[in-house]
Design a protein around this motif. Structure first.
Motif, mmCIF file in Angstrom:
data_model
loop_
_atom_site.group_PDB
_atom_site.id
_atom_site.type_symbol
_atom_site.label_atom_id
_atom_site.label_comp_id
_atom_site.label_asym_id
_atom_site.label_seq_id
_atom_site.Cartn_x
_atom_site.Cartn_y
_atom_site.Cartn_z
ATOM 1 N N PHE A 220 0.827 -1.213 0.000
ATOM 2 C CA PHE A 220 0.000 0.000 0.000
ATOM 3 C C PHE A 220 0.858 1.260 0.000
ATOM 4 O O PHE A 220 0.606 2.199 -0.773
ATOM 5 C CB PHE A 220 -0.930 -0.017 1.212
ATOM 6 N N THR B 274 -2.556 -3.293 -4.919
ATOM 7 C CA THR B 274 -3.296 -2.910 -3.713
ATOM 8 C C THR B 274 -4.801 -3.010 -3.941
ATOM 9 O O THR B 274 -5.546 -3.504 -3.078
ATOM 10 C CB THR B 274 -2.928 -1.479 -3.287
ATOM 11 N N MET B 275 -5.266 -2.558 -5.099
ATOM 12 C CA MET B 275 -6.700 -2.631 -5.382
ATOM 13 C C MET B 275 -7.191 -4.071 -5.451
ATOM 14 O O MET B 275 -8.330 -4.368 -5.078
ATOM 15 C CB MET B 275 -7.006 -1.899 -6.697
ATOM 16 N N VAL C 116 -7.618 -5.740 -1.772
ATOM 17 C CA VAL C 116 -8.665 -5.293 -0.852
ATOM 18 C C VAL C 116 -9.874 -6.239 -0.814
ATOM 19 O O VAL C 116 -10.297 -6.653 0.278
ATOM 20 C CB VAL C 116 -9.099 -3.850 -1.190
ATOM 21 N N VAL D 237 -10.932 -8.083 2.718
ATOM 22 C CA VAL D 237 -12.149 -7.677 3.431
ATOM 23 C C VAL D 237 -13.097 -8.862 3.578
ATOM 24 O O VAL D 237 -13.698 -9.079 4.644
ATOM 25 C CB VAL D 237 -12.835 -6.515 2.687
#
Length: 291
Positions: free
Chosen positions: A46, A263-264, A267, A271
Motif C-alpha cells: 500500500f 493494492t486494489m 482489498v 475484506v
C-alpha cells in the motif's frame, strides 16, 4: 446478579505466579511478531503504491512516502481495465459455485443418505483423485476442452468444477451428521428425496456452503495458470490479467503504478475473509472427517 464468566485456560490466581507472567509475556510478544510479519507485505504494498518513482528506487528506500500520490491509482486504470477483469472473475466464480455445489451437493447427499450400490467404492474412487497431482491431469483436461470447442469460454472453468472431489469429501462428512430420523419423518409425510434436500439438507448446510463459497472465491481470484491456458486476454480473471499484463517480465509500467494495481486487488479478498473468517473455521470444523 452478573452471570458467571466462562473458565479460561488460566485463572487470575495463575497470573499471580511469576513464571506464568513471564511465559504469557513471551507468548504475547510472539503473537505480535507473527502478526507484524504477516501484515508487513500488505502495508508495504500500500505505501509503495503512493510513492513517486524516485522514492521507489531511492536507497535506502523510505518506508513512508513524502507525498501521498493518489494519482497512481487513477493512472493504473489507463493500463488495466480492472472492472472488466473483476466482472470476468465474478462470472467464473458464479458458474463454478453453481455447478460445483449443485452436482457435488446432490452426489454427497446420495452417498450419505441413499442406498447407492457400491457406495464405499464410489466414495473411495472420488477420494483417491485427491492424491493425484493437479499438474498430471492439466494437459488431458486441456485436450478434452479443445476437442469440445470450449477453449476461450467460461465453460472451461465450469465443467471441471462439477467434479470437485474436495467439495464432495467435505459435504459427505457434513451430510452424514444430519439425523436420519429427520429425513425419515419427511419421507413419511410424502416428501421426495429432492424435497428433502431442498427443505432439510440445504438449510442445515448453510455454514458449510458459505465456507465452500469463500474458498471457491479465493481459488478463482488467485488463479492464473489454468486461465492463461484456456482463455484469451479479454476473458481472463483478475489474477491472470495482472500476471500477464502487469507482473510479467517486459512490462514497462512504473513500479509505483503496479503496486497501486496490486493494492486494489488485495482489498476485496482481504475484506471478505476478514468478515467471514468465523464461517470458514466453523464450516471446516463441521465438515471435518470424523473418527
Amino acid at each position: 446478579m452478573k452471570p458467571p464468566r466462562d473458565r479460561a485456560i488460566m485463572s487470575p490466581h495463575d497470573f499471580r505466579k511469576t513464571g506464568v507472567k513471564i511465559a504469557y509475556g513471551f507468548m504475547v510478544i510472539g503473537v505480535c511478531l507473527i502478526s507484524l510479519s504477516m501484515l508487513y507485505p500488505f502495508v508495504n504494498t500500500f505505501l509503495n503504491s503512493l510513492k513517486s518513482t524516485e522514492e521507489f528506487f531511492a536507497f535506502p528506500p523510505p518506508f513512508f512516502p513524502s507525498r501521498w500520490l493518489w494519482q497512481n491509482y487513477k493512472d493504473s486504470l489507463d493500463y488495466l481495465d480492472i472492472f472488466l477483469y473483476f466482472k470476468n472473475t465474478l462470472y467464473i466464480y458464479a458458474g463454478n459455485a453453481l455447478v460445483s455445489l449443485t452436482f457435488m451437493g446432490l452426489a454427497a447427499y446420495s452417498l450419505a443418505h441413499l442406498k447407492v450400490p457400491a457406495k464405499k467404492w464410489i466414495s473411495l474412487y472420488f477420494m483417491s483423485t485427491l492424491m493425484i497431482p493437479a499438474a498430471s491431469y492439466l494437459i488431458p483436461n486441456f485436450l478434452n476442452l479443445k476437442d469440445l470447442g470450449l477453449l476461450n469460454t467460461f465453460w472451461a472453468f465450469w465443467l471441471p468444477a462439477g467434479a470437485n472431489a474436495f467439495y464432495l469429501l467435505i459435504l459427505i462428512n457434513f451430510f452424514e451428521g444430519i439425523h436420519k430420523e429427520m429425513l425419515e419423518s419427511a419421507r413419511i409425510d410424502g416428501a421426495s428425496e429432492f424435497r428433502c434436500v431442498l427443505s432439510i439438507a440445504v438449510p442445515l448446510s448453510v455454514p458449510i456452503i458459505v465456507t465452500l463459497l469463500l474458498l471457491g472465491f479465493s481459488t478463482v481470484w488467485n488463479d492464473f495458470y489454468w486461465s492463461s491456458l484456456v482463455l484469451k486476454t479479454e476473458k481472463l480473471p483478475i489474477g491472470a490479467a495482472i500476471y500477464t499484463m502487469i507482473i510479467y517480465p517486459g512490462s514497462t509500467i512504473n513500479w509505483n503504478v503496479r503496486f497501486a494495481i496490486l493494492t486494489m486487488t488485495l482489498v476485496p479478498p482481504a475484506v471478505l475473509f476478514l468478515f467471514f473468517q468465523k464461517y470458514i473455521i466453523g464450516g471446516l470444523s463441521l465438515g471435518a472427517v470424523k473418527g
